[in-house]
Design a protein around this motif. Structure first.
Motif, PDB file in Angstrom:
ATOM      1  N   VAL A 214      -6.677 109.878  64.107  1.00 35.81           N
ATOM      2  CA  VAL A 214      -7.391 108.658  63.712  1.00 35.81           C
ATOM      3  C   VAL A 214      -6.530 107.488  64.196  1.00 35.81           C
ATOM      4  O   VAL A 214      -5.588 107.092  63.515  1.00 35.81           O
ATOM      5  CB  VAL A 214      -7.607 108.574  62.186  1.00 35.81           C
ATOM      6  CG1 VAL A 214      -8.416 107.335  61.824  1.00 35.81           C
ATOM      7  CG2 VAL A 214      -8.279 109.826  61.649  1.00 35.81           C
TER       8      VAL A 214
ATOM      9  N   VAL B  41      -5.389 104.381  64.250  1.00 40.41           N
ATOM     10  CA  VAL B  41      -5.337 103.068  63.604  1.00 40.41           C
ATOM     11  C   VAL B  41      -3.864 102.706  63.406  1.00 40.41           C
ATOM     12  O   VAL B  41      -3.006 103.583  63.235  1.00 40.41           O
ATOM     13  CB  VAL B  41      -6.106 103.037  62.260  1.00 40.41           C
ATOM     14  CG1 VAL B  41      -7.598 103.188  62.485  1.00 40.41           C
ATOM     15  CG2 VAL B  41      -5.614 104.084  61.300  1.00 40.41           C
TER      16      VAL B  41
ATOM     17  N   THR C   6     -12.158  99.440  55.196  1.00 39.16           N
ATOM     18  CA  THR C   6     -12.698  99.777  56.510  1.00 39.16           C
ATOM     19  C   THR C   6     -13.503 101.076  56.439  1.00 39.16           C
ATOM     20  O   THR C   6     -12.947 102.170  56.573  1.00 39.16           O
ATOM     21  CB  THR C   6     -11.538  99.914  57.522  1.00 39.16           C
ATOM     22  OG1 THR C   6     -10.625  98.842  57.326  1.00 39.16           O
ATOM     23  CG2 THR C   6     -12.045  99.898  58.943  1.00 39.16           C
TER      24      THR C   6
ATOM     25  N   ALA D 195     -13.162 103.852  59.244  1.00 42.23           N
ATOM     26  CA  ALA D 195     -11.888 104.575  59.244  1.00 42.23           C
ATOM     27  C   ALA D 195     -11.849 105.569  58.082  1.00 42.23           C
ATOM     28  O   ALA D 195     -11.348 106.695  58.227  1.00 42.23           O
ATOM     29  CB  ALA D 195     -10.724 103.599  59.158  1.00 42.23           C
TER      30      ALA D 195
ATOM     31  N   LYS E 191     -13.741 108.627  59.032  1.00 39.54           N
ATOM     32  CA  LYS E 191     -12.959 109.479  59.941  1.00 39.54           C
ATOM     33  C   LYS E 191     -11.921 110.281  59.167  1.00 39.54           C
ATOM     34  O   LYS E 191     -11.706 111.461  59.444  1.00 39.54           O
ATOM     35  CB  LYS E 191     -12.291 108.645  61.024  1.00 39.54           C
ATOM     36  CG  LYS E 191     -13.240 108.166  62.085  1.00 39.54           C
ATOM     37  CD  LYS E 191     -12.479 107.466  63.194  1.00 39.54           C
ATOM     38  CE  LYS E 191     -13.408 107.050  64.278  1.00 39.54           C
ATOM     39  NZ  LYS E 191     -13.356 107.920  65.433  1.00 39.54           N
TER      40      LYS E 191
END
Length: 93
Positions: free
Chosen positions: A49, A51, A70, A73, A76
């Motif tokens: 992921v 980020v 978010t 996110a 995910k």
């Protein structure tokens, strides 16, 4: 006023039906994140992921703050958690 009888004081109110087939039911985002970090490590989690909160100075607190704000996110992370559970079941065989 309702005509329904109240539960006796020594008994808790009945719970709504659970979701026995949903592996995420009752699981906190923090617990999911801790399990993912234990399984993948921060570096592996950042690859899965991508980020910044997983790649640069990662911490549970900052990641939770980001994930709560978010939705994409968080989705995910939840999907990755389900994938991890499937992998763990396969490895246990």
């Amino acid at each position: 006023m309702s005509d329904a009888p109240a539960a006796p004081p020594d008994q808790p109110p009945s719970k709504p039906p659970g979701q026995p087939k949903n592996p995420l039911h009752g699981l906190t985002l923090e617990a999911m994140l801790q399990a993912l970090v234990a399984y993948f490590g921060w570096e592996g989690l950042a690859e899965q992921v991508p980020v910044r909160c997983f790649a640069l100075d990662p911490s549970i607190g900052s990641s939770l703050k980001f994930l709560r704000k978010t939705p994409w996110a968080r989705e995910k992370v939840e999907s990755l958690y389900l994938f991890m559970l499937r992998e763990q079941r396969r490895e246990a065989r």
